[in-house]
Design a protein around this motif. Structure first.
Motif: not given
Length: 176
Positions: A73-79
């Protein structure tokens, strides 16, 4: 008719057929639903219906959806990278029927769920904070490789997590 003209028409028809099939596949698989955070999107694959139904009847249903626990949930790329990787793995497993009655989480998925358990509960639960040195010292060597669900086994998917775990997939909305 010239050979080049026939070749052009054939190529155009092949591209049109491929595009049509791709659009049909995207529509039938409800591909755009995976861009949302709606938990019902997980039930696009019938295998996930029991997991959805068991979550729907849990305490987490009021506070968290699938992506809150299972994705970074920390950043959109990882998500979206994790969502894409998991989606691909699920598609392959479901298409080739290489999963068992009880699906097992990957090491990467388990790491993400563990991080999200800690993120949501470490600052909110008075009991957890009061007993952090006894039971929830996440950075302690005594905890070892234990995960939250080693003790909280029934959260949020109930006692039995399998295709047969929720008879008739009670609670699953069919009005999608």
């Amino acid at each position: 008719m010239k050979f080049e003209t026939v070749l052009r028409y054939s190529a155009f028809i092949a591209v049109a057929i491929a595009l049509g099939m791709g659009l049909y596949l995207a529509k039938e698989s409800k591909a755009t639903s995976y861009l949302s955070s709606d938990a019902i999107a997980c039930t696009n694959c019938h295998v996930m219906e029991s997991y959805y139904a068991s979550w729907q009847h849990s305490s987490h249903a009021m506070r968290a959806v699938c992506v809150d626990c299972h994705l970074p949930v920390d950043n959109y790329i990882d998500k979206y990278a994790s969502k894409s990787r998991d989606g691909w793995n699920h598609s392959v497993a479901f298409t080739l029927n290489t999963y068992g009655k009880r699906m097992l989480i990957t090491d990467d998925g388990a790491r993400r769920v563990q991080e999200n358990c800690i993120r949501c509960h470490s600052s909110r639960s008075k009991t957890l904070i009061k007993n952090i040195d006894r039971y929830h010292a996440f950075d302690s060597e005594t905890l070892g490789d234990r995960k939250c669900w080693d003790c909280h086994r029934e959260v949020p998917h109930g006692k039995v997590r399998s295709i047969n775990g929720t008879p008739n997939t009670l609670g699953v909305r069919w009005d999608r």
